[in-house]
Every structure is written in C-alpha cells, then in structure tokens.
Scaffold this motif. Structure first.
Motif, PDB file in Angstrom:
ATOM      1  N   PRO A  46       0.795  -1.229   0.000  1.00  0.00           N
ATOM      2  CA  PRO A  46       0.000   0.000   0.000  1.00  0.00           C
ATOM      3  C   PRO A  46       0.826   1.277   0.000  1.00  0.00           C
ATOM      4  N   LEU A  47       2.173   1.155   0.123  1.00  0.00           N
ATOM      5  CA  LEU A  47       2.987   2.372   0.164  1.00  0.00           C
ATOM      6  C   LEU A  47       2.875   3.151  -1.139  1.00  0.00           C
ATOM      7  N   ARG A  48       2.818   2.421  -2.248  1.00  0.00           N
ATOM      8  CA  ARG A  48       2.698   3.094  -3.533  1.00  0.00           C
ATOM      9  C   ARG A  48       1.432   3.963  -3.587  1.00  0.00           C
ATOM     10  N   ASP A  49       0.355   3.441  -3.058  1.00  0.00           N
ATOM     11  CA  ASP A  49      -0.904   4.195  -3.067  1.00  0.00           C
ATOM     12  C   ASP A  49      -0.788   5.453  -2.218  1.00  0.00           C
ATOM     13  N   LEU A  50      -0.048   5.324  -1.093  1.00  0.00           N
ATOM     14  CA  LEU A  50       0.112   6.473  -0.199  1.00  0.00           C
ATOM     15  C   LEU A  50       1.064   7.509  -0.783  1.00  0.00           C
ATOM     16  N   ALA A  51       1.844   7.098  -1.776  1.00  0.00           N
ATOM     17  CA  ALA A  51       2.818   7.993  -2.406  1.00  0.00           C
ATOM     18  C   ALA A  51       2.328   8.418  -3.789  1.00  0.00           C
ATOM     19  N   GLY A  52       1.054   8.625  -3.897  1.00  0.00           N
ATOM     20  CA  GLY A  52       0.495   9.164  -5.131  1.00  0.00           C
ATOM     21  C   GLY A  52       0.497   8.203  -6.293  1.00  0.00           C
ATOM     22  N   GLY A  53       0.630   6.910  -6.006  1.00  0.00           N
ATOM     23  CA  GLY A  53       0.623   5.916  -7.074  1.00  0.00           C
ATOM     24  C   GLY A  53       1.976   5.714  -7.733  1.00  0.00           C
ATOM     25  N   ASN A  54       3.000   6.354  -7.188  1.00  0.00           N
ATOM     26  CA  ASN A  54       4.330   6.255  -7.800  1.00  0.00           C
ATOM     27  C   ASN A  54       5.005   4.920  -7.468  1.00  0.00           C
ATOM     28  N   ARG A  55       5.477   4.228  -8.498  1.00  0.00           N
ATOM     29  CA  ARG A  55       6.233   2.997  -8.295  1.00  0.00           C
ATOM     30  C   ARG A  55       7.672   3.294  -7.898  1.00  0.00           C
ATOM     31  N   VAL A  70      19.842   5.625   4.261  1.00  0.00           N
ATOM     32  CA  VAL A  70      18.499   5.060   4.060  1.00  0.00           C
ATOM     33  C   VAL A  70      17.469   5.864   4.855  1.00  0.00           C
ATOM     34  N   GLY A  71      17.807   6.186   6.108  1.00  0.00           N
ATOM     35  CA  GLY A  71      16.869   6.937   6.948  1.00  0.00           C
ATOM     36  C   GLY A  71      16.537   8.291   6.371  1.00  0.00           C
ATOM     37  N   GLN A  72      17.548   8.984   5.865  1.00  0.00           N
ATOM     38  CA  GLN A  72      17.300  10.315   5.288  1.00  0.00           C
ATOM     39  C   GLN A  72      16.414  10.217   4.046  1.00  0.00           C
ATOM     40  N   VAL A  73      16.656   9.222   3.245  1.00  0.00           N
ATOM     41  CA  VAL A  73      15.841   9.070   2.032  1.00  0.00           C
ATOM     42  C   VAL A  73      14.384   8.757   2.410  1.00  0.00           C
ATOM     43  N   LEU A  74      14.227   7.910   3.423  1.00  0.00           N
ATOM     44  CA  LEU A  74      12.856   7.555   3.814  1.00  0.00           C
ATOM     45  C   LEU A  74      12.157   8.719   4.520  1.00  0.00           C
ATOM     46  N   ARG A  75      12.909   9.545   5.228  1.00  0.00           N
ATOM     47  CA  ARG A  75      12.316  10.765   5.787  1.00  0.00           C
ATOM     48  C   ARG A  75      11.913  11.714   4.646  1.00  0.00           C
ATOM     49  N   ALA A  76      12.694  11.739   3.594  1.00  0.00           N
ATOM     50  CA  ALA A  76      12.336  12.561   2.432  1.00  0.00           C
ATOM     51  C   ALA A  76      11.060  12.041   1.774  1.00  0.00           C
ATOM     52  N   LEU A  77      10.912  10.723   1.798  1.00  0.00           N
ATOM     53  CA  LEU A  77       9.658  10.148   1.290  1.00  0.00           C
ATOM     54  C   LEU A  77       8.474  10.659   2.110  1.00  0.00           C
ATOM     55  N   GLU A  78       8.627  10.682   3.436  1.00  0.00           N
ATOM     56  CA  GLU A  78       7.545  11.164   4.299  1.00  0.00           C
ATOM     57  C   GLU A  78       7.267  12.647   4.066  1.00  0.00           C
ATOM     58  N   PRO A  84       3.281  12.905   2.695  1.00  0.00           N
ATOM     59  CA  PRO A  84       3.034  12.809   4.149  1.00  0.00           C
ATOM     60  C   PRO A  84       2.187  11.604   4.569  1.00  0.00           C
ATOM     61  N   LYS A  85       1.397  11.062   3.674  1.00  0.00           N
ATOM     62  CA  LYS A  85       0.584   9.909   4.073  1.00  0.00           C
ATOM     63  C   LYS A  85       1.437   8.676   4.361  1.00  0.00           C
ATOM     64  N   THR A  86       2.699   8.696   3.960  1.00  0.00           N
ATOM     65  CA  THR A  86       3.573   7.558   4.277  1.00  0.00           C
ATOM     66  C   THR A  86       4.213   7.695   5.663  1.00  0.00           C
ATOM     67  N   THR A  87       3.957   8.804   6.339  1.00  0.00           N
ATOM     68  CA  THR A  87       4.600   9.048   7.635  1.00  0.00           C
ATOM     69  C   THR A  87       4.305   7.930   8.628  1.00  0.00           C
ATOM     70  N   GLY A  88       5.342   7.402   9.191  1.00  0.00           N
ATOM     71  CA  GLY A  88       5.202   6.375  10.220  1.00  0.00           C
ATOM     72  C   GLY A  88       5.044   4.963   9.684  1.00  0.00           C
ATOM     73  N   TRP A  89       4.952   4.798   8.406  1.00  0.00           N
ATOM     74  CA  TRP A  89       4.716   3.454   7.863  1.00  0.00           C
ATOM     75  C   TRP A  89       6.004   2.630   7.779  1.00  0.00           C
ATOM     76  N   VAL A  90       7.094   3.253   7.385  1.00  0.00           N
ATOM     77  CA  VAL A  90       8.346   2.500   7.199  1.00  0.00           C
ATOM     78  C   VAL A  90       9.300   2.743   8.369  1.00  0.00           C
ATOM     79  N   LEU A  91       9.391   3.988   8.797  1.00  0.00           N
ATOM     80  CA  LEU A  91      10.247   4.335   9.934  1.00  0.00           C
ATOM     81  C   LEU A  91       9.390   4.552  11.171  1.00  0.00           C
ATOM     82  N   ASP A  92       9.874   4.083  12.329  1.00  0.00           N
ATOM     83  CA  ASP A  92       9.147   4.355  13.571  1.00  0.00           C
ATOM     84  C   ASP A  92       9.576   5.707  14.131  1.00  0.00           C
ATOM     85  N   GLU A  93       9.061   6.027  15.324  1.00  0.00           N
ATOM     86  CA  GLU A  93       9.319   7.346  15.900  1.00  0.00           C
ATOM     87  C   GLU A  93      10.807   7.589  16.163  1.00  0.00           C
ATOM     88  N   ARG A  94      11.558   6.497  16.355  1.00  0.00           N
ATOM     89  CA  ARG A  94      12.988   6.655  16.630  1.00  0.00           C
ATOM     90  C   ARG A  94      13.817   6.690  15.362  1.00  0.00           C
TER      91      ARG A  94
END
Lengths: 354, 88
Positions: free
Chosen positions: B9-18, B27-35, B39-49
């Motif tokens: 479902p991450l693709r759907d939360l990221a506007g349908g982008n593959r 990796v963490g910085q890139v995934l924070r950039a994804l969030e 923003p709908k991907t926030t918290g899905w891949v990375l936890d609060e820490r």
C-alpha cells in the motif's frame, strides 16, 4: 437503527440492524490489518479506528464516513525525546471538554486531542511518573486501556493500565496518583502482594450518575470502589470465576455491572462451556447469569477487554459483545434476552456502538 | 539521487508512484524525504525513533539495509513487507 463498529484481526466491520436478528455488514475497512478498536464521537459524528498493520505498525485513523476515505492522525506518535515508540493504540475516549479526546497506548502513555482528534499531544504528567522505570507489562503489553472521565468535570480522569493499576488525576492530567489499595494480585508471591506495582487491571466502568463509584475487572478479581478509585472492595463472590476482561454497567443504575467470566488466566475461555453474562444490580452483593438466547453447550469463547459495550439505559439498554471466534452477540433488553448479531466474522478485538 | 521503489500500500500512499527519486545520504534520510514529499507515508516505514520497522525490509541494490546505511546517487532502495509480519 443500531450501528456497531466491530474491530477484528482482519479489519473493521460496520454492522447495522434494528431487530434482534443478524445485522447487515454495511462496510469493511482496513482489510487484512488488525483493527484494535473503533469508536464514533457522538458530538462530531467522527469515526476513529486504531489500526495495526503487521508490517507497517500502529496508527490512528479518522473519518466522517466509514465507507469513505480515512485520514491518518499522524501526530499520535511518541515525541522523539521519549526514545519510545507506540506499539499499539488501545482505546480512544471522548473527553469532558469541548472537542477533547483521550487515547491510551502501549507503552502506558496517554494522549490528548483538543481539536476533535485531528492532532494529539502526549500527556507528560503520566509519562514522567518517577515510578515508570518499575512498570511491567501484562500479557498484552504495557497497555493503557481504560480511560474513565468524570461527567461534567474535565479535571478528573481515571486510568487503568496493565499491569500498573489504576491512576487518577484531579487537575486535568498535570499530576497523577495511583489507586490500588485493596487489589490483591494473586499471581504474585504473598509477601509481595501489598507492595508490588504489578497490578493487572483489565477494565474499568464508572457509573455516570455516581462517578465516585467505579467497578473494576482485575486479572483475577472483580472490585468496586466508592471513593473514586482510591480503595477497592472485592465483589466477586457469586461469580463462577473472577477472571475476565471487560466490564460495563447500566448508566441508569449505579449499582449495576456486567461481566463475562472466563476460567482463569491460564485458560481464557468461558466457564463450564457456557456463554454467560453475569449481572449485578446491588453493587456486587449478588450476581445473576443472563443466558437466554446465548449458546450453553460446549461453548469455549474468549471475549477481550474492548469487545463489550452498551448503548442506552434501563430496561431497553443495548448490550453487545464479540468473541475471538468471530461471533457478535447482542441484547436490546438489558441482557434479558440475547441474539446473534454476526455469526462469522474474523476474531473480534473490539465492539462499540456508534 | 537514490531511487525508492514502492509497492502497495505504500505506492498508493505515495500518489501511485512505483519509483521516486529522493534526496538523502542514508536510508533513513531518504525515507524521511519520502515522508516529507508524501506525508501519508509518515510512520509506515520508519518508527518514531527513525528505525526501519521490524517487519519491513529495505534493500539497497539487493542488500538488506538499516536506516543508517549510506546511499549514493542512483542507488535503488526496495521497500518491501517482511515475510515475518502479519502473523496476527
């Protein structure tokens, strides 16, 4: 028309019906994810669902139409300075102040929203309790699962935490004090029962017409408090077992409470193979089994702490509960008679009347 | 920039982008950039820490990677659910 929000291990089911026969499933949301809990704020009409993905973690979702698109309340997260993560969102309760909501989460944390659930903030008073380092989780985690507000007074709130007992505030959550006198944790050695903080509260019920009174289902024990949760009196005599998870009551009768006993912590199924809801109308002095319409032969069900709810009051009060085997049972006459509202859902984690 | 490859479902939360090109040197910085971007991907891949969730796997060019692993221009980050998740 009644609307039930049934959280299950495989999504949220919204059921509707108005007669004592199986309800219609009008919506299923979050297919495949665990919906730990779902409720509707009657003031705003907004729905909330605690959803835990087996992959992507827990999150609180909200919407105004459960068949439409849900929004993620992403501020319900542990602040980075806590160095903690939310494991599960257990419960959401309506507060006494306008637009106020409370949410209880594992690891034993309380969140407050003052804008109807769009944004959330950690309650620091509870988080910074000096004894926190000594708190131990129950089988379900270090879960803050019960939030009892005081009708008309937003300053007074009581909490149930597994396994840390009950906690109470009279200043809106700035400070908290434990209320555990009288609770007997039989799962601890006798010499530690007086002093331990490992008190596994399972659920709380506060009668709105007598808020200084509370009923408590314990991890082996059913109790009543008449001093707002400071001290507790054992009222389990007359029950076939004092183990269980949920407890509810009739708002019209502060002497009432309903429990669903299970064998014991080592055997969490209904007692004697019978599905019985036990009712007291004398504050726990006596208990009566309510079984009409419930299966009584070879029934070994488990009813979890959030899977029992009520609506209305008095003789026409609705009572609703679900089992981990997927059934939802209902009563529209305060437990006098029962029917099956849903026969074969996924394992039920919570039931709330919308 | 590294490239993040997403499935539902991450693709759907990221506007349908593959796939998305996103900035970051770990990796963490890139995934924070994804969030930040979605923003709908926030918290899905990375936890609060800031750690990759227990039941999510991130692979960088085919090697499983944690949030602190360095990434470079053109690296491909696959974000996949783990087979250990979903047990309930």
């Amino acid at each position: 028309m009644k609307e039930l929000l049934v959280g299950t291990r495989k999504g949220l089911f919204v059921l509707r019906g108005d007669t004592p026969e199986p309800f219609e499933i009008v919506t299923r949301a979050f297919a495949g994810d665990v919906v730990e809990y779902a409720m509707r704020d009657p003031r705003s009409g907004r729905y909330f669902a605690s959803v835990t993905s087996g992959f992507y973690g827990p999150r609180l979702m909200w919407c105004d139409d459960p068949s439409g698109e849900w929004e993620h309340a992403d501020t319900l997260a542990m602040p980075t300075d806590t160095d903690a993560t939310i494991e599960r969102i257990w419960v959401v309760r309506v507060g006494e102040a306008p637009d106020q909501l409370w949410a209880g989460v594992d690891p034993a944390a309380l969140f407050e929203s003052r804008d109807g659930g769009r944004t959330w903030e950690l309650n620091r008073g509870l988080w910074n309790q000096p004894s926190r380092s000594e708190w131990n989780p129950g089988n379900g985690g270090l879960c803050l699962h019960s939030i009892s507000t005081w009708p008309g007074d937003p300053q007074r709130i009581s909490l149930g935490i597994s396994a840390v007992g009950t906690w109470h505030t009279i200043d809106g959550g700035e400070t908290w004090t434990p209320g555990t006198k009288g609770l007997v944790p039989r799962y601890m050695p006798e010499e530690l029962r007086e002093t331990t903080t490992a008190l596994c509260v399972h659920n709380l019920w506060r009668p709105p017409s007598m808020p200084e009174r509370m009923f408590l289902q314990f991890h082996g024990g059913v109790y009543r408090s008449d001093d707002a949760g400071s001290t507790w009196i054992d009222i389990a005599a007359g029950l076939p077992s004092d183990f269980g998870f949920p407890i509810v009551g009739d708002p019209a009768d502060p002497d009432s409470a309903f429990v669903i006993p299970m064998n014991a912590d080592v055997d969490r199924v209904t007692v004697d193979g019978k599905l019985r809801v036990y009712e007291t109308r004398d504050a726990g002095a006596s208990w009566t089994a309510r079984t009409a319409g419930l299966p009584q032969d070879d029934v070994y069900l488990t009813v979890l702490r959030e899977a029992f709810d009520r609506d209305g009051e008095g003789d026409t009060m609705g009572l609703w509960f679900g089992a981990t085997s997927g059934e939802v049972f209902g009563s529209m006459d305060a437990g006098a008679t029962w029917f099956t509202a849903a026969p074969r859902l996924a394992p039920v984690t919570s039931v709330r009347v919308a | 920039m590294p490239v993040v490859l997403l499935r539902s479902p991450l693709r759907d939360l990221a506007g349908g982008n593959r796939s998305l090109q996103l900035p970051g040197s770990t990796v963490g910085q890139v995934l924070r950039a994804l969030e930040s971007t979605w923003p709908k991907t926030t918290g899905w891949v990375l936890d609060e820490r800031g750690a990759v969730r227990q039941h999510v796997n991130v692979f960088v060019n085919g090697e499983r990677a944690s949030a602190d692993v360095s990434v470079a221009e053109g690296d491909r980050l696959h974000v996949l659910p783990s087979i250990t998740g979903g047990s309930r």
